[in-house]
Enzyme design. Structure first.
Site, PDB file in Angstrom:
ATOM      1  N   THR A   1       1.087  -0.948   0.174  1.00  0.00           N
ATOM      2  CA  THR A   1      -0.135  -0.183   0.080  1.00  0.00           C
ATOM      3  C   THR A   1       0.754   1.392   0.278  1.00  0.00           C
ATOM      4  OG1 THR A   1       0.194   0.287   2.163  1.00  0.00           O
ATOM      5  CG2 THR A   1      -1.321  -1.281   1.749  1.00  0.00           C
TER       6      THR A   1
ATOM      7  N   GLU B   1      -5.493  -3.875  -1.231  1.00  0.00           N
ATOM      8  CA  GLU B   1      -6.461  -4.856  -0.163  1.00  0.00           C
ATOM      9  C   GLU B   1      -7.625  -5.872  -0.681  1.00  0.00           C
ATOM     10  OE1 GLU B   1      -5.622  -2.336   0.589  1.00  0.00           O
ATOM     11  OE2 GLU B   1      -4.434  -1.855   2.474  1.00  0.00           O
TER      12      GLU B   1
ATOM     13  N   LYS C   1     -15.977  16.278  11.254  1.00  0.00           N
ATOM     14  CA  LYS C   1     -16.987  15.866  12.421  1.00  0.00           C
ATOM     15  C   LYS C   1     -17.901  16.837  12.519  1.00  0.00           C
ATOM     16  CE  LYS C   1     -15.748  11.323  12.729  1.00  0.00           C
ATOM     17  NZ  LYS C   1     -15.318   9.973  13.492  1.00  0.00           N
TER      18      LYS C   1
ATOM     19  N   TRP D   1     -21.424  14.375  10.564  1.00  0.00           N
ATOM     20  CA  TRP D   1     -20.628  13.821   9.205  1.00  0.00           C
ATOM     21  C   TRP D   1     -20.594  14.888   8.488  1.00  0.00           C
ATOM     22  CZ3 TRP D   1     -18.957   7.838   9.099  1.00  0.00           C
ATOM     23  CH2 TRP D   1     -19.045   7.724  10.808  1.00  0.00           C
TER      24      TRP D   1
HETATM   25  P1  ADP Z   1      -2.977   3.576  -1.334  1.00  0.00           P
HETATM   26  O1  ADP Z   1      -2.222   2.674  -1.920  1.00  0.00           O
HETATM   27  O2  ADP Z   1      -2.853   5.240  -1.889  1.00  0.00           O
HETATM   28  O3  ADP Z   1      -4.216   3.222  -0.330  1.00  0.00           O
HETATM   29  P2  ADP Z   1      -5.292   2.381  -3.190  1.00  0.00           P
HETATM   30  O4  ADP Z   1      -5.184   2.210  -4.248  1.00  0.00           O
HETATM   31  O5  ADP Z   1      -5.157   0.773  -2.023  1.00  0.00           O
HETATM   32  O6  ADP Z   1      -4.022   2.689  -2.773  1.00  0.00           O
HETATM   33  O7  ADP Z   1      -7.113   2.910  -2.595  1.00  0.00           O
HETATM   34  C1  ADP Z   1      -7.824   2.931  -1.983  1.00  0.00           C
HETATM   35  C2  ADP Z   1      -8.220   3.947  -1.468  1.00  0.00           C
HETATM   36  O8  ADP Z   1      -8.639   5.003  -2.434  1.00  0.00           O
HETATM   37  C3  ADP Z   1      -9.766   3.606  -1.288  1.00  0.00           C
HETATM   38  O9  ADP Z   1      -9.780   2.764   0.085  1.00  0.00           O
HETATM   39  C4  ADP Z   1     -10.568   5.071  -1.522  1.00  0.00           C
HETATM   40  O10 ADP Z   1     -10.323   5.778  -0.069  1.00  0.00           O
HETATM   41  C5  ADP Z   1     -10.250   4.970  -2.614  1.00  0.00           C
HETATM   42  N1  ADP Z   1     -10.050   4.834  -3.499  1.00  0.00           N
HETATM   43  C6  ADP Z   1     -10.518   4.363  -5.151  1.00  0.00           C
HETATM   44  N2  ADP Z   1     -11.489   4.019  -6.097  1.00  0.00           N
HETATM   45  C7  ADP Z   1     -11.685   5.369  -5.350  1.00  0.00           C
HETATM   46  C8  ADP Z   1     -13.090   6.154  -5.708  1.00  0.00           C
HETATM   47  N3  ADP Z   1     -14.216   5.662  -7.389  1.00  0.00           N
HETATM   48  N4  ADP Z   1     -14.458   7.086  -5.100  1.00  0.00           N
HETATM   49  C9  ADP Z   1     -13.576   7.335  -3.962  1.00  0.00           C
HETATM   50  N5  ADP Z   1     -12.189   6.462  -3.477  1.00  0.00           N
HETATM   51  C10 ADP Z   1     -11.647   5.957  -4.281  1.00  0.00           C
END
Ligand code: ADP
Length: 547
Positions: free
Chosen positions: A189, A334, A443, A448
C-alpha cells in the site's frame, strides 16, 4: 459425496497458456523506454515467459522467493508477471514514485532476491542498492546490451541484461502445477499513514479476481477489445488487467512512461484502443488535451475511472463532447483491487436522465466474490437507504486477510470483515457511494460532512483546477470544512462566486467556512492528495489567533 469433476489448480500460468493457445495472435503493443513501439503476441509472451522462468532458475530463484520489479507498463513487465508467478516465485511490483527511503524499506522488508528495473530507474536503483545488500543478489535491467545503464552496484551484487539472460536460458518445458493458495504476487500500500504494508496475493485470489472482473457489469473485456491500462503495473497489478485481458483474449496496449494527454491520445488512436482504465487526474489531462487540440478518440468506447472519486464533470464531458462512456469503479490494494463497478440494473431503466446520471456518479455495486456492509463507530450494521453513511467493510476471495509478516486473519474483525478505511452510503439497490475516508471526514457538531462531495462541487467551478477539503479545528463545532484550491492556469479565483457555487448543491451547514488558494496541493506516490500534510498546515486555520 464429492463431485466428479476435474480439479486443475487455479494457477496464474493457466491464463497465459490459454491466451497463447486460443488467442495466439492477440497483440501486446508497448511503448518502450527508448521510445520505440514494440509489437508481440500472447504466443510469444508465453514462450518468452517460460524462457525467463528458466533464467530465474539459473539465478537461483525458487518457490516463494521474491523477485522485484521497478517498471512501467510494457511487454517485459508482462513476461515477468507470468514467469515469476508461473514458476512459483512471488512477483513484487515496487512503486517507483515512492520515496527512496520507502523503496529501500519495502525491498528489504520483502527480502527481494533479484530486482528487474527499467533503465529509466537506474538512479533509483543505484541509490537503493547499498541498503539491500543483505538479500539482493542481482539487478537486471529490462533492455538489450546496447542500452545498459552504467551504474556501480555493491560488491557481490550482479548487474545483468534482460535480453542476455533470456537468450542464454533453457526454457521451462511446462509450467509447474502449484498449490493454488500459494503466494503469487506482492504489492505494498502507498502508506499514506505510516510505513507501507505488503498485500500478498495468491494464485487463487488473482484468478478469481480476474474471472469476476471480466463479467459484463465489471471490466467485461472481450477478444475484440484492445485495452490500454494507464493504471501502472506497479500499483495493484494495473487493476488486474494483465490477467483479465489475456484471459479474455483482449489485446494489451502498454503506454510505457509517457502518460500525458497527448501521448495517450496518440497511442489510443494509432493502436485502435477500445477501452482504458486510470485515475481521474489522467483523464483530466486527456480531456484538456482533446479540447485544446481539437482531436478526437476514434475508437475508444469507454474509460474506466477509479482510485479516487470521479468528478461528475469528467463523466459528462467525455459523454457529451466525445460520445465515450465513463464507468466509475472503486477498490483498494487490499482487494486485488476491484470492489465495486457502476453499471445500471434493469430496474433503473425508467429513471429520468438526471437521476440516472446521479446514479452513475456512485462507486457502484459489488462484483461477484465481494460482500460489503456499512457500520457505525460501535460496529453495528447500518441501513442501506442511500443516506446513512458508515464505515465500509468488505469480505471475499479477493480481499486480504493479513499483511505480510502478520498472523493470518489479523487484518479482519471477529466476523471476518476487513475495514476499508472508507466512509460510504449504500442504497436499497446495493449501489455504494464513498463519502469520505474515515480519517478525512469532517465531524461538525457530531454530524458528518463529506469532503469528497464538497471537492466534487469545487472542481466543477470554472476557476478551479484542483480542490481539497479538510477538517479544520473549530472552537464551537469541533471541526468545520476548510476548502483549499488551486486556480486554473492564468485565472484568479473569484472567491465570492466560488462560495456561492455551493448554494443549492449542499445544505448551508455543509458549506466550507473558508477558502484558501494555494499554488499547488501535495500528492502521494499514487497521485492522491495528501490530506495529512494539508491538515498539518491548515488545522488551526479557523481557530482564533492565540493571544
Ligand atoms: P493506497 O495504496 O493509496 O491506499 P489504493 O489504490 O489501495 O491506494 O487506495 C484505495 C483507496 O482509494 C480506497 O480505500 C478509497 O479511499 C480510494 N478510492 C479508490 N477508488 C475510489 C473511487 N472510485 N472513489 C473514491 N475513492 C476511491
Amino acid at each position: 459425496m464429492l463431485g466428479l469433476m476435474q480439479e486443475p489448480p487455479l494457477n496464474i500460468s493457466s491464463i497465459i497458456r490459454h491466451a497463447a493457445r486460443h488467442h495466439a495472435a492477440a497483440e501486446v503493443v508497448s511503448r518502450t523506454v527508448e521510445g520505440a513501439t514494440h509489437r508481440t503476441t500472447y504466443a510469444e509472451i508465453e514462450a518468452r515467459a517460460r524462457q525467463l522462468a528458466g533464467a530465474l532458475r539459473s539465478l537461483g530463484i525458487g518457490a516463494g522467493d521474491r523477485v522485484a520489479t521497478l517498471a512501467w507498463n510494457g511487454h517485459r513487465h508482462l513476461e515477468l508477471y507470468y514467469a515469476v508467478s508461473g514458476m512459483g516465485a512471488i512477483c513484487h511490483t515496487i512503486n517507483p514514485r515512492l520515496s527512496g527511503d520507502d523503496i529501500t524499506y519495502i525491498a528489504a522488508h520483502a527480502a527481494d532476491a533479484v530486482l528487474f528495473a527499467d533503465t529509466s530507474f537506474a538512479p533509483l536503483v543505484a541509490a537503493a542498492a547499498p541498503g539491500l545488500r543483505a538479500t539482493l543478489r542481482a539487478v537486471v535491467f529490462m533492455t538489450e546490451r546496447a542500452h545498459m545503464p552504467d551504474i556501480v552496484l555493491p560488491e557481490g551484487m550482479d548487474l545483468l541484461c534482460y535480453e542476455e539472460i533470456v537468450a542464454a536460458a533453457a526454457p521451462l518445458a511446462a509450467w509447474p502445477e502449484l498449490d493454488e493458495r500459494s503466494a503469487a504476487s506482492l504489492c505494498y500500500t502507498s502508506g499514506t499513514t505510516g510505513r507501507p504494508k505488503g498485500v500478498l496475493y495468491s494464485h487463487r485470489s488473482t484468478l478469481l479476481h480476474a474471472l469476476a472482473s471480466n463479467m459484463k457489469d465489471v471490466f467485461g473485456l472481450g477478444a475484440a477489445d484492445r485495452f490500454l491500462p494507464v493504471v501502472p503495473m506497479f500499483h495493484v497489478n494495473a487493476w488486474g488487467s494483465p490477467y483479465s485481458a489475456p484471459m479474455s483474449g483482449a489485446s494489451l496496449i502498454m503506454p510505457g512512461r509517457h502518460l500525458d494527454g497527448a501521448s495517450l491520445a496518440d497511442m489510443m488512436n494509432a493502436e485502435r484502443v477500445t477501452c482504458s482504465a486510470g485515475v481521474p487526474t489522467v483523464w483530466l489531462g486527456l480531456l484538456q488535451h482533446l479540447r485544446a487540440s481539437g482531436k478526437r478518440l476514434e475508437t475508444v468506447e469507454r474509460l474506466i475511472i477509479g482510485g479516487s472519486a470521479c468528478p461528475p464533470m469528467l463523466m459528462r464531458a467525455f459523454g457529451d463532447e466525445y460520445g465515450i462512456r465513463v464507468d466509475h469503479a472503486w477498490g483498494m490494494t487490499e482487494m486485488s483491487p476491484i470492489g465495486t463497478y457502476n453499471m445500471p440494473k434493469s430496474s433503473n431503466a425508467a429513471l429520468p436522465p438526471d437521476a440516472a446520471f446521479r446514479l452513475r456518479e456512485k462507486q457502484g455495486r459489488v462484483m461477484y466474490g465481494v460482500d460489503m456492509r456499512i457500520v457505525n463507530d460501535d460496529g453495528a450494521e447500518l441501513p442501506w437507504d442511500g443516506a446513512t453513511s458508515g464505515h465500509l467493510q468488505v469480505k471475499g476471495a479477493n480481499v486480504c486477510s493479513a499483511y505480510l509478516g502478520d498472523a493470518p486473519g489479523s487484518a479482519l474483525d471477529a466476523e471476518g470483515w476487513f475495514a476499508t478505511g472508507d466512509v460510504a452510503t449504500v442504497d436499497a439497490e446495493g449501489y455504494m457511494e464513498i463519502t469520505d475516508r474515515s480519517k478525512d471526514v469532517v465531524k461538525s457538531g457530531g454530524e458528518w460532512i463529506s469532503t469528497v462531495q464538497l471537492e466534487n462541487i469545487a472542481v466543477g467551478h470554472p476557476d478551479v483546477a484542483e480542490a481539497a477539503v479538510i477538517a479544520a479545528r473549530h472552537p464551537k463545532w469541533d471541526e468545520r470544512p476548510l476548502l483549499i484550491v488551486v486556480a486554473r492556469a492564468g485565472v484568479t479565483v473569484d472567491l465570492a462566486s466560488l462560495r456561492a457555487f455551493f448554494d443549492g448543491k449542499v445544505a448551508k451547514w455543509w458549506q466550507p467556512d473558508d477558502i484558501v488558494v494555494v499554488d499547488e496541493l501535495p500528492h502521494t506516490a499514487t497521485g492522491k492528495i495528501q490530506k495529512m500534510a494539508l491538515r498539518d498546515r491548515f488545522r488551526d486555520h479557523l481557530m482564533p489567533p492565540a493571544v
